[in-house]
Design a protein around this motif. Structure first.
Motif, mmCIF file in Angstrom:
data_model
loop_
_atom_site.group_PDB
_atom_site.id
_atom_site.type_symbol
_atom_site.label_atom_id
_atom_site.label_comp_id
_atom_site.label_asym_id
_atom_site.label_seq_id
_atom_site.Cartn_x
_atom_site.Cartn_y
_atom_site.Cartn_z
ATOM 1 N N ASN A 20 0.821 -1.213 0.000
ATOM 2 C CA ASN A 20 0.000 0.000 0.000
ATOM 3 C C ASN A 20 0.856 1.265 0.000
ATOM 4 O OD1 ASN A 20 0.954 -0.448 2.582
ATOM 5 N ND2 ASN A 20 -0.886 0.345 3.602
ATOM 6 N N LYS B 108 -6.570 12.281 -0.550
ATOM 7 C CA LYS B 108 -7.493 11.243 -0.995
ATOM 8 C C LYS B 108 -6.980 9.851 -0.612
ATOM 9 C CE LYS B 108 -9.427 13.869 -4.849
ATOM 10 N NZ LYS B 108 -9.724 13.896 -6.301
ATOM 11 N N ILE B 109 -7.921 8.971 -0.332
ATOM 12 C CA ILE B 109 -7.609 7.584 0.032
ATOM 13 C C ILE B 109 -8.164 6.660 -1.044
ATOM 14 C CG2 ILE B 109 -7.936 5.751 1.728
ATOM 15 C CD1 ILE B 109 -6.208 8.005 2.769
ATOM 16 N N ILE B 110 -7.313 5.784 -1.551
ATOM 17 C CA ILE B 110 -7.759 4.757 -2.497
ATOM 18 C C ILE B 110 -8.157 3.517 -1.703
ATOM 19 C CG2 ILE B 110 -7.049 3.229 -4.384
ATOM 20 C CD1 ILE B 110 -5.051 5.411 -5.215
ATOM 21 N N LYS B 111 -9.414 3.125 -1.812
ATOM 22 C CA LYS B 111 -9.890 1.916 -1.144
ATOM 23 C C LYS B 111 -9.818 0.756 -2.131
ATOM 24 C CE LYS B 111 -12.816 4.151 2.299
ATOM 25 N NZ LYS B 111 -14.157 4.186 2.962
ATOM 26 N N ASN B 112 -8.888 -0.137 -1.869
ATOM 27 C CA ASN B 112 -8.679 -1.279 -2.754
ATOM 28 C C ASN B 112 -9.562 -2.429 -2.284
ATOM 29 O OD1 ASN B 112 -7.642 -2.956 -4.687
ATOM 30 N ND2 ASN B 112 -5.634 -3.205 -3.738
ATOM 31 N N SER B 113 -10.583 -2.762 -3.080
ATOM 32 C CA SER B 113 -11.577 -3.740 -2.650
ATOM 33 C C SER B 113 -11.666 -4.917 -3.614
ATOM 34 C CB SER B 113 -12.961 -3.080 -2.550
ATOM 35 O OG SER B 113 -12.937 -2.022 -1.620
ATOM 36 N N LEU C 250 -12.693 -5.138 1.824
ATOM 37 C CA LEU C 250 -11.596 -4.183 1.694
ATOM 38 C C LEU C 250 -10.264 -4.928 1.808
ATOM 39 C CD1 LEU C 250 -10.775 -1.152 1.492
ATOM 40 C CD2 LEU C 250 -10.730 -1.151 4.003
ATOM 41 N N GLU D 184 -6.249 0.142 2.349
ATOM 42 C CA GLU D 184 -6.375 1.533 1.943
ATOM 43 C C GLU D 184 -4.994 2.077 1.600
ATOM 44 O OE1 GLU D 184 -8.436 3.655 5.013
ATOM 45 O OE2 GLU D 184 -10.402 2.961 4.321
ATOM 46 N N LYS E 259 -2.931 5.725 0.659
ATOM 47 C CA LYS E 259 -2.925 7.178 0.487
ATOM 48 C C LYS E 259 -2.510 7.492 -0.940
ATOM 49 C CE LYS E 259 -1.923 10.426 3.188
ATOM 50 N NZ LYS E 259 -1.198 11.444 4.011
ATOM 51 N N THR F 256 -6.812 3.054 -10.360
ATOM 52 C CA THR F 256 -7.044 3.024 -8.914
ATOM 53 C C THR F 256 -7.800 1.777 -8.473
ATOM 54 O OG1 THR F 256 -8.985 4.435 -9.264
ATOM 55 C CG2 THR F 256 -6.942 5.522 -8.609
#
Length: 484
Positions: free
Chosen positions: A10, A25-30, A37, A40, A42, A182
């Motif tokens: 991450n 902003k936060i990228i939520k990798n799901s 999830l 997360e 940055k 993303t």
């Protein structure tokens, strides 16, 4: 040999260091299948992009003059690491990009092929002597590394479509800044950085920044450092990239691989069982989320109903659901926004009068096959790229009408023709306004030594083999006095 799995994925990779991004902003990798999830991240800021480009620019001076043997050996080392870590990489493709196990294996194979091809590039860059028109001078053309190459890759085949540009660029002596999608920051970028780092790539040669397109996208393209922007993605975004790269303050080259509306044309002498298999794999592999995916089938009227009957029966055996199971063909759509987009395509097609003959309940991000007949060739279902498991079947009066329908699109990437007569197929294929056509094969074909690219709104330039070698290098003409 035992090896530890990659960890701390991450972070961004800049100048040989693993760093947190500086965006708010936060990228939520799901996981697109179960929406769990993964982590997360940055996001990268424009300042991070600046640092990445500076690192790439600084390292170009030394990397561009490394020996061909050194660059070849490093590229082969990357392939070796991928082979060792194959199952680890496949697991990431399944959990992050929603790849089925079948598709993930195909993607790793394609990635290995593209790296093996790139490993030949250092020894294929040749200087050439020209016949000078001035008898008092000698004339030479030198082929050199281009410089810093910016790569923007998509989420559908993230590993392969990132590596396609990255491996070629580095093997040719260029340095790279990579911006993965993303939705797939690991498989599209961070994994590549880990692999190249393990292979011993010097710091700064490859840099990876994952960030929101709305925050860093334009800055990434307009920046003064990169000499070429390699973009793979939608036509709409690709047009924006082209405008910024060519019409901005710093003129630069572009290589664009964009959307498609690939036709599978089934002529009146086709083997219908083969035609059905080509349809199923060409449309439903990776849920139809492939630029080359069969976006519409054009069938001669004389065999139309027989083909439809066979196709409907075949779809009953398609396994839909968990991408981790070996027999699953259709897994999840990448995210909820794409699911909603596909739902609207289905609703609009019904409103336009197309008849939905195959459908099942949509569960979460998993959309089963939806097949339409009685499709108007001028409808949005026929004209637009659906990027999902939705298939329109269009009836052609004859071969001439089939060709007209095949070419009636703003796109021109891939295509296929099914016929018992290969010569007839080739003659038909040469009349299709597309970059690629395959006889009695699916529209989804990519070979590492063959030119990959499209016509019209499907892109500019060609990837793979000799074609990307020329895109990613520059020629320099030099003359010298004959007596020196």
């Amino acid at each position: 040999m035992e090896h530890k799995k990659y960890s701390n994925l991450n972070q961004h990779y800049i100048a040989g260091k693993w760093l947190e991004g500086h965006s708010d902003k936060i990228i939520k990798n799901s996981n697109p299948y179960n929406q769990e999830l993964i982590f997360e991240l940055k996001a990268a800021s424009t300042e991070d992009v600046d640092c990445a480009y500076q690192a790439a620019s600084d390292s170009f001076t030394t990397w561009s003059v490394t020996s061909p043997a050194e660059r070849k050996n490093l590229t082969l080392k990357v392939a070796e690491i991928i082979q060792v870590r194959r199952e680890e990489i496949i697991d990431w493709l399944i959990q992050e990009s929603g790849s089925t196990r079948l598709k993930a294996n195909l993607e790793v194979d394609a990635t290995l092929n593209i790296i093996q091809e790139a490993a030949t590039f250092p020894h294929r860059v040749m200087d050439s002597k020209l016949k000078s028109q001035d008898p008092e001078r000698r004339s030479w053309v030198y082929r050199q590394a281009l410089g810093v190459i910016a790569v923007i890759s998509p989420w559908n085949f993230p590993l392969h479509l990132s590596m396609r540009s990255v491996a070629a660029a580095i093997a040719l002596g260029n340095t790279v800044v990579l911006k993965p999608a993303t939705d797939t920051p690991v498989t599209g970028g961070i994994l590549l950085a880990k692999i190249f780092e393990e292979a011993g790539l010097p710091a700064g040669v490859l840099n990876v920044v994952a960030g929101s397109g709305s925050e860093i996208g334009d800055h990434f393209v307009e920046h003064k450092v990169p000499k070429l922007i390699s973009f793979t993605g939608s036509t709409q975004v690709g047009q924006r990239v082209g405008q910024l790269a060519v019409g901005g303050k710093y003129l630069k080259r572009i290589a664009l691989e964009l959307g498609g509306n690939a036709p599978l044309v089934i002529l009146d002498d086709a083997d219908l069982d083969l035609a059905v298999e080509l349809t199923v794999m060409g449309r439903f592999l990776h849920q139809g989320q492939i630029c080359m995916s069969t976006n519409r089938v054009i069938v001669d009227a004389s065999i139309y109903q027989a083909y439809v009957d066979k196709l409907v029966k075949r779809t009953q055996s398609i396994v839909v659901g968990d991408p981790n199971k070996a027999d699953t063909l259709i897994g999840p759509i990448i995210n909820q926004a794409q699911v909603e987009k596909i739902k609207k395509i289905i609703q609009q097609a019904e409103q336009d009068g197309a008849k939905l003959i195959v459908q099942s309940e949509i569960k979460g991000n998993v959309i089963p096959p939806h097949i339409f007949v009685d499709v108007d060739p001028n409808s949005s279902l026929s004209k637009d790229e659906s990027f999902g498991p939705v298939l329109p079947i269009i009836q052609a009066k004859d071969e001439a009408h089939a060709l007209q329908l095949a070419n009636d699109t703003h796109f021109g990437l891939s295509s296929a023709v099914c016929t018992a007569d290969y010569e007839r197929g080739v003659a038909f294929a040469l009349k299709i306004d597309a970059g690629m056509t395959h006889i009695n094969a699916i529209t989804v074909v990519d070979q590492a030594n063959a030119p990959f690219g499209g016509e019209k709104n499907s892109g500019l330039g060609r990837f793979n083999g000799q074609w990307i070698l020329e895109e990613f290098t520059r020629t320099h003409w030099i003359t010298v006095p004959k007596d020196q």
